[in-house]
Write an enzyme that holds these catalytic residues in place. Structure first.
Site, PDB file in Angstrom:
ATOM      1  N   CYS A  69      75.235   8.300  -2.533  1.00  0.00           N
ATOM      2  CA  CYS A  69      74.085   7.979  -1.682  1.00  0.00           C
ATOM      3  C   CYS A  69      74.580   7.336  -0.376  1.00  0.00           C
ATOM      4  O   CYS A  69      75.254   6.300  -0.404  1.00  0.00           O
ATOM      5  CB  CYS A  69      73.196   6.999  -2.435  1.00  0.00           C
ATOM      6  SG  CYS A  69      71.799   6.404  -1.498  1.00  0.00           S
ATOM      7  N   CYS A 205      72.795  12.199   4.669  1.00  0.00           N
ATOM      8  CA  CYS A 205      71.849  11.910   3.586  1.00  0.00           C
ATOM      9  C   CYS A 205      72.022  12.993   2.528  1.00  0.00           C
ATOM     10  O   CYS A 205      72.207  14.176   2.863  1.00  0.00           O
ATOM     11  CB  CYS A 205      70.432  11.916   4.139  1.00  0.00           C
ATOM     12  SG  CYS A 205      69.148  11.796   2.871  1.00  0.00           S
TER      13      CYS A 205
HETATM   14  N1  DGL Z   1      70.227   9.267  -1.317  1.00  0.00           N
HETATM   15  C1  DGL Z   1      69.710   8.742  -0.056  1.00  0.00           C
HETATM   16  C2  DGL Z   1      70.812   8.872   1.025  1.00  0.00           C
HETATM   17  O1  DGL Z   1      71.730   9.668   0.930  1.00  0.00           O
HETATM   18  C3  DGL Z   1      68.455   9.468   0.388  1.00  0.00           C
HETATM   19  C4  DGL Z   1      67.245   9.172  -0.453  1.00  0.00           C
HETATM   20  C5  DGL Z   1      66.796   7.724  -0.422  1.00  0.00           C
HETATM   21  O2  DGL Z   1      66.302   7.255   0.622  1.00  0.00           O
HETATM   22  O3  DGL Z   1      66.968   7.077  -1.442  1.00  0.00           O
HETATM   23  O4  DGL Z   1      70.738   8.157   1.988  1.00  0.00           O
END
Ligand code: DGL
Length: 282
Positions: A69, A205
């Site tokens: 993430c 993201c």
């Molecule tokens: N997994 C998050 C990222 O890569 C995106 C989703 C979220 O906001 O939790 O920033």
């Protein structure tokens, strides 16, 4: 076991690339769906939740965790590597490490190896621009501009938050709607740059690989888009070659855990994984 942590199911885009590149290794995935999205959360919240995810994966026997993430990595990686893991090591003496999606992305954007600053490829030319699209929280941490400019002060980094995009992808918005939304974010970025085209684009993201083609459509033609699943997988392969001390297992074991209620999310899992997949409650 190698753990892969994400705020939810989006990290499956990264996880898939890791498994494709290292099918023999044992992997456990943890999505913190109960607390997702992280992109709009306060930093302390993201830090605590990421540490709780690390704890859960370590309890599963992981000696290496990939924080897939971007938001969690941008907020929590420094703390985890410099404080949290050393404190745990003092307690039980087991060597463990956490790797983040940010490092291979920065290497791809700068053309320089993270640790040795060795040249990996030509990368962005002097005076060039790298554009970063990410969640609000990732943008607010300034992790990407800070780490890129620390290594390549000659590069200009421009960030564009896409607050509604991950949610719209999860909600199954139509291609037309997503194209329009991404078009607006790209236009906002081009305005920051007074119309000058970036030389390279980071989709920072976990959800954005699913709409990489739409970014390519709305941005000026021919700009390379850094693929986080590919760069992260390649980085993990070389990391494991250099660090045989981490006992990660080579029995092709798989486990998929979620802190949330899964039955409602089966379509989402399929979207990010490419086919149906069974999850267990974490
Ligand atoms: N997994 C998050 C990222 O890569 C995106 C989703 C979220 O906001 O939790 O920033």
């Amino acid at each position: 076991m190698i753990g892969v942590f994400d705020s939810g199911f989006g990290g499956l885009t990264i996880h898939r690339a890791l498994i494709d590149a290292m099918p023999e290794h044992d992997f456990v995935y943890l999505g913190d769906n109960k607390n997702s999205p992280y992109g709009t959360r306060e930093p302390l919240d993201v830090l605590n939740l990421t540490c709780a995810g690390m704890e859960r994966l370590i309890a599963e026997g992981c000696t290496l965790v990939v924080v897939a993430c971007n938001t969690a990595a941008a907020v929590a990686m420094r703390w985890i590597q410099q404080q949290w893991l050393p404190a745990l090591y003092l307690k039980d003496g087991v060597p463990r490490n956490a790797l983040s999606i940010v490092v291979p992305t920065i290497e791809a954007a700068t053309g320089l190896d993270w640790y040795e600053k060795r040249r990996l490829h030509d990368g962005v030319t002097t005076g060039g621009v790298v554009a970063v699209f990410a969640t609000e929280r990732t943008v607010a941490t300034k992790t990407y501009p800070f780490e890129i400019r620390k290594r390549r002060p000659d590069i200009q980094v421009v960030q564009q938050a896409c607050p509604a995009l991950a949610g719209a992808i999860e909600a199954g918005a139509s291609q037309d709607k997503l194209r329009a939304m991404i078009g607006e974010y790209a236009a906002a970025l081009m305005q920051q740059l007074n119309g000058r085209a970036p030389e390279s684009v980071v989709l920072g993201c976990t959800h954005y690989p699913l709409v990489a083609d739409l970014f390519a459509e709305v941005l000026p033609a021919g700009i390379p888009i850094i693929s986080q699943p590919d760069t992260t997988a390649a980085a993990l392969v070389t990391y494991l070659e250099r660090h045989p001390e981490y006992q990660v297992g080579r029995n092709g074991q798989r486990k998929f855990l979620s802190t949330g209620y899964v039955p409602d999310a089966l379509h989402l899992i399929e979207k990010f994984w490419g086919e149906p997949l069974s999850f267990e409650k974490a």
